[in-house]
Write a protein that holds these residues in place. Structure first.
Motif, PDB file in Angstrom:
ATOM      1  N   PRO A   1       0.826  -1.214   0.000  1.00 27.66           N
ATOM      2  CA  PRO A   1       0.000   0.000   0.000  1.00 27.66           C
ATOM      3  C   PRO A   1       0.862   1.266   0.000  1.00 27.66           C
ATOM      4  O   PRO A   1       2.012   1.242   0.448  1.00 27.66           O
ATOM      5  CB  PRO A   1      -0.786  -0.105   1.314  1.00 27.66           C
ATOM      6  N   ASN A   2       0.285   2.380  -0.491  1.00 33.59           N
ATOM      7  CA  ASN A   2       1.017   3.643  -0.511  1.00 33.59           C
ATOM      8  C   ASN A   2       0.875   4.427   0.792  1.00 33.59           C
ATOM      9  O   ASN A   2       1.185   5.607   0.853  1.00 33.59           O
ATOM     10  CB  ASN A   2       0.562   4.505  -1.701  1.00 33.59           C
ATOM     11  N   ILE A   3       0.347   3.781   1.816  1.00 33.05           N
ATOM     12  CA  ILE A   3       0.327   4.363   3.164  1.00 33.05           C
ATOM     13  C   ILE A   3       0.934   3.338   4.110  1.00 33.05           C
ATOM     14  O   ILE A   3       1.001   2.145   3.790  1.00 33.05           O
ATOM     15  CB  ILE A   3      -1.111   4.688   3.650  1.00 33.05           C
ATOM     16  N   GLU A   4       1.395   3.826   5.279  1.00 32.50           N
ATOM     17  CA  GLU A   4       1.845   2.903   6.324  1.00 32.50           C
ATOM     18  C   GLU A   4       0.820   2.923   7.441  1.00 32.50           C
ATOM     19  O   GLU A   4       0.747   3.890   8.196  1.00 32.50           O
ATOM     20  CB  GLU A   4       3.213   3.323   6.854  1.00 32.50           C
ATOM     21  N   LEU A   5       0.034   1.874   7.508  1.00 29.20           N
ATOM     22  CA  LEU A   5      -1.040   1.839   8.498  1.00 29.20           C
ATOM     23  C   LEU A   5      -0.602   1.009   9.703  1.00 29.20           C
ATOM     24  O   LEU A   5      -0.245  -0.160   9.578  1.00 29.20           O
ATOM     25  CB  LEU A   5      -2.316   1.268   7.877  1.00 29.20           C
ATOM     26  N   ILE A   6      -0.611   1.650  10.860  1.00 30.62           N
ATOM     27  CA  ILE A   6      -0.242   0.976  12.112  1.00 30.62           C
ATOM     28  C   ILE A   6      -1.505   0.765  12.936  1.00 30.62           C
ATOM     29  O   ILE A   6      -2.241   1.712  13.205  1.00 30.62           O
ATOM     30  CB  ILE A   6       0.761   1.829  12.915  1.00 30.62           C
ATOM     31  N   LEU A   7      -1.758  -0.480  13.316  1.00 37.47           N
ATOM     32  CA  LEU A   7      -2.926  -0.785  14.134  1.00 37.47           C
ATOM     33  C   LEU A   7      -2.531  -0.807  15.605  1.00 37.47           C
ATOM     34  O   LEU A   7      -1.695  -1.620  16.016  1.00 37.47           O
ATOM     35  CB  LEU A   7      -3.511  -2.142  13.734  1.00 37.47           C
ATOM     36  N   TYR A   8      -3.094   0.098  16.382  1.00 35.13           N
ATOM     37  CA  TYR A   8      -2.953   0.076  17.843  1.00 35.13           C
ATOM     38  C   TYR A   8      -4.203  -0.594  18.387  1.00 35.13           C
ATOM     39  O   TYR A   8      -5.299  -0.047  18.291  1.00 35.13           O
ATOM     40  CB  TYR A   8      -2.816   1.494  18.392  1.00 35.13           C
ATOM     41  N   GLN A   9      -4.041  -1.785  18.916  1.00 33.49           N
ATOM     42  CA  GLN A   9      -5.191  -2.598  19.313  1.00 33.49           C
ATOM     43  C   GLN A   9      -5.184  -2.823  20.824  1.00 33.49           C
ATOM     44  O   GLN A   9      -4.271  -3.459  21.354  1.00 33.49           O
ATOM     45  CB  GLN A   9      -5.136  -3.952  18.591  1.00 33.49           C
ATOM     46  N   ALA A  10      -6.196  -2.278  21.505  1.00 35.38           N
ATOM     47  CA  ALA A  10      -6.336  -2.560  22.936  1.00 35.38           C
ATOM     48  C   ALA A  10      -6.459  -4.072  23.115  1.00 35.38           C
ATOM     49  O   ALA A  10      -7.202  -4.723  22.380  1.00 35.38           O
ATOM     50  CB  ALA A  10      -7.543  -1.835  23.508  1.00 35.38           C
ATOM     51  N   VAL A  11      -5.719  -4.622  24.066  1.00 39.47           N
ATOM     52  CA  VAL A  11      -5.553  -6.080  24.180  1.00 39.47           C
ATOM     53  C   VAL A  11      -6.896  -6.783  24.382  1.00 39.47           C
ATOM     54  O   VAL A  11      -7.571  -6.570  25.384  1.00 39.47           O
ATOM     55  CB  VAL A  11      -4.603  -6.418  25.353  1.00 39.47           C
ATOM     56  N   PRO A  12      -7.312  -7.611  23.429  1.00 31.38           N
ATOM     57  CA  PRO A  12      -8.530  -8.404  23.597  1.00 31.38           C
ATOM     58  C   PRO A  12      -8.137  -9.785  24.121  1.00 31.38           C
ATOM     59  O   PRO A  12      -6.955 -10.039  24.383  1.00 31.38           O
ATOM     60  CB  PRO A  12      -9.051  -8.528  22.172  1.00 31.38           C
ATOM     61  N   LYS A  13      -9.127 -10.669  24.253  1.00 27.93           N
ATOM     62  CA  LYS A  13      -8.776 -12.062  24.528  1.00 27.93           C
ATOM     63  C   LYS A  13      -7.802 -12.510  23.451  1.00 27.93           C
ATOM     64  O   LYS A  13      -7.942 -12.153  22.282  1.00 27.93           O
ATOM     65  CB  LYS A  13     -10.028 -12.929  24.510  1.00 27.93           C
ATOM     66  N   LEU A  14      -6.811 -13.313  23.823  1.00 32.72           N
ATOM     67  CA  LEU A  14      -5.676 -13.489  22.930  1.00 32.72           C
ATOM     68  C   LEU A  14      -5.981 -14.246  21.642  1.00 32.72           C
ATOM     69  O   LEU A  14      -5.316 -14.050  20.638  1.00 32.72           O
ATOM     70  CB  LEU A  14      -4.495 -14.082  23.687  1.00 32.72           C
ATOM     71  N   ASP A  15      -7.048 -15.088  21.646  1.00 35.28           N
ATOM     72  CA  ASP A  15      -7.366 -15.763  20.376  1.00 35.28           C
ATOM     73  C   ASP A  15      -7.910 -14.759  19.359  1.00 35.28           C
ATOM     74  O   ASP A  15      -7.739 -14.918  18.155  1.00 35.28           O
ATOM     75  CB  ASP A  15      -8.337 -16.929  20.594  1.00 35.28           C
ATOM     76  N   LYS A  16      -8.561 -13.721  19.861  1.00 37.91           N
ATOM     77  CA  LYS A  16      -9.035 -12.670  18.954  1.00 37.91           C
ATOM     78  C   LYS A  16      -7.866 -11.907  18.353  1.00 37.91           C
ATOM     79  O   LYS A  16      -7.922 -11.462  17.211  1.00 37.91           O
ATOM     80  CB  LYS A  16      -9.941 -11.696  19.694  1.00 37.91           C
ATOM     81  N   LEU A  17      -6.810 -11.748  19.137  1.00 41.38           N
ATOM     82  CA  LEU A  17      -5.636 -11.041  18.628  1.00 41.38           C
ATOM     83  C   LEU A  17      -5.006 -11.809  17.465  1.00 41.38           C
ATOM     84  O   LEU A  17      -4.460 -11.214  16.537  1.00 41.38           O
ATOM     85  CB  LEU A  17      -4.628 -10.824  19.769  1.00 41.38           C
ATOM     86  N   GLU A  18      -5.111 -13.125  17.500  1.00 44.61           N
ATOM     87  CA  GLU A  18      -4.589 -13.921  16.373  1.00 44.61           C
ATOM     88  C   GLU A  18      -5.338 -13.593  15.085  1.00 44.61           C
ATOM     89  O   GLU A  18      -4.735 -13.373  14.035  1.00 44.61           O
ATOM     90  CB  GLU A  18      -4.713 -15.420  16.683  1.00 44.61           C
ATOM     91  N   LEU A  19      -6.660 -13.570  15.191  1.00 45.37           N
ATOM     92  CA  LEU A  19      -7.467 -13.233  14.009  1.00 45.37           C
ATOM     93  C   LEU A  19      -7.142 -11.814  13.535  1.00 45.37           C
ATOM     94  O   LEU A  19      -6.997 -11.561  12.337  1.00 45.37           O
ATOM     95  CB  LEU A  19      -8.961 -13.340  14.358  1.00 45.37           C
ATOM     96  N   ILE A  20      -6.998 -10.904  14.476  1.00 48.95           N
ATOM     97  CA  ILE A  20      -6.732  -9.501  14.125  1.00 48.95           C
ATOM     98  C   ILE A  20      -5.385  -9.374  13.412  1.00 48.95           C
ATOM     99  O   ILE A  20      -5.275  -8.681  12.396  1.00 48.95           O
ATOM    100  CB  ILE A  20      -6.778  -8.613  15.393  1.00 48.95           C
ATOM    101  N   VAL A  21      -4.357 -10.042  13.917  1.00 47.01           N
ATOM    102  CA  VAL A  21      -3.028  -9.965  13.290  1.00 47.01           C
ATOM    103  C   VAL A  21      -3.075 -10.562  11.886  1.00 47.01           C
ATOM    104  O   VAL A  21      -2.528 -10.003  10.928  1.00 47.01           O
ATOM    105  CB  VAL A  21      -1.969 -10.679  14.151  1.00 47.01           C
ATOM    106  N   GLN A  22      -3.771 -11.684  11.743  1.00 47.29           N
ATOM    107  CA  GLN A  22      -3.858 -12.304  10.415  1.00 47.29           C
ATOM    108  C   GLN A  22      -4.562 -11.386   9.417  1.00 47.29           C
ATOM    109  O   GLN A  22      -4.069 -11.157   8.304  1.00 47.29           O
ATOM    110  CB  GLN A  22      -4.621 -13.638  10.516  1.00 47.29           C
TER     111      GLN A  22
END
Lengths: 239, 239
Positions: free
Chosen positions: A71-92
């Motif tokens: 992409p022509n932008i650099e998008l950084i996701l700041y994600q308040a910590v959810p249950k950790l299995d949700k973080l897996e889906l979010i990272v993917q």
């Protein structure tokens, strides 16, 4: 075409892949001398022919190179910590959709509060997920997964970006009402299951972070980042 | 505020909830006479006070009513059948994001090919997921999950809509280049893990379905619908 990330730059039209990648190419994919694969290093895609195969190293000849379709932008996701299995889906999903970095943020209403040791183990797994998703989706980089930071630190980091946004359930402007700087660094902060408390929202807003409205429906904390990244990538011509 | 869907219209300022809902309110939530809940029926949200509680029925007095916050478009997701656990994620997210219906479509490259009996069982589970997601996200309707249809049938249905789109990995126009009819019916067709074969894509296009480009990255088949619905809801002012 199978796609791999090299750990070192090409040298005189030659690239090597090692370890897991070597075994994957030789044993799982059963590739042969002369087969062509794509190897990515630092946002360049190299189309390469296999010259040597062993369990330790694959030696490749570079045939062609072209910039990776980042992409022509650099998008950084700041994600308040959810249950950790949700973080897996979010990272993917953040990886597939083109984010460059995922930064977990500890906020007041986070129910999941792993300590540094617990998260270090989890982070390895998240990095692996980002790596696999980057390969599969054709990224030119592997997005970084960072250690957990505080909201104060998150706000400090967002001050350095071209645009800082926070999805806030109590309202803000829709994502298509912002100006997105081309080649800009854009940070998006998303709440955990419990959202943000008002003090936190005030703190962000007074630091110049713009509240964003994601519609009248209540999105789960793993849906909001996927929706927000998709919309921003569309609005900036990357999707 | 807890939210429920009524199975029958209110009558003379009174609404009843039955069965599972009744037990949920009385036993799990331990609500009391006089407590206020939201009950939704046919795109109207009723704010109601509890008058009677039993294991079989909750009797409620309507205090106020207002239209549910439904999108101003009717978005129907036509999803080529993926592995069935992915369909669960897709139904949940499509519901949160405001789709009105999810229609599984059998295409040439679907790896998962459940027969009618296998899918009937799965469909019950998918309907339950849509129901729970509708409650949690504050929808005014419960999106329908339909039986699997053929691509021909899908194309026939899309001809009746105001706009038919298909996400096609070989290219098309980005989602922000279309005109979205207000209050219109919009169908979005998404491929399975293997995408569409060229004949299928040609068939869709010659029937007036517009190919859509979702960016240079290769999205998993469960990511594409979440991204597409998010972007369309943003572009139509619903997110």
């Amino acid at each position: 075409m199978p796609r791999f990330f090299a750990s070192e730059a090409p040298f005189e039209n030659s690239i090597n892949l090692y370890g897991d990648d070597a075994r994957h190419i030789g044993r799982s994919l059963r590739m042969r001398l002369g087969d062509v694969i794509t190897v990515c290093y630092d946002k360049i895609d190299y189309s390469c022919r296999i010259l040597k195969i062993s369990d330790e190293v694959i030696n490749l000849e570079v045939l062609e190179q072209s910039p990776s379709l980042e992409p022509n932008i650099e998008l950084i996701l700041y994600q308040a910590v959810p249950k950790l299995d949700k973080l897996e889906l979010i990272v993917q999903k953040a990886t597939e959709l083109g984010a460059v970095k995922v930064v977990p943020v500890m906020t007041a209403r986070c129910v999941s509060r792993p300590d540094a040791k617990q998260f270090a183990k989890k982070r390895e797994r998240l990095e692996r997920i980002a790596f696999e998703a980057a390969k599969q989706s054709g990224r030119g980089i592997i997005p970084e997964v960072m250690d957990i930071i505080s909201l104060d630190e998150c706000i400090n980091q967002m001050k350095e970006l071209d645009l800082g946004l926070m999805c806030y359930e109590k309202g803000g402007k829709p994502l298509n009402s912002f100006e997105y700087p081309e080649k800009g660094k854009i940070g998006v902060l998303i709440g955990s299951e419990g959202g943000f408390d008002e003090k936190e929202a005030d703190l962000c807003v007074s630091a110049g972070v713009s509240p964003v409205w994601l519609g009248a429906r209540i999105l789960r904390c793993e849906t909001a980042p996927i929706a927000a990244i998709s919309i921003i990538m569309n609005l900036t011509g990357n999707m």
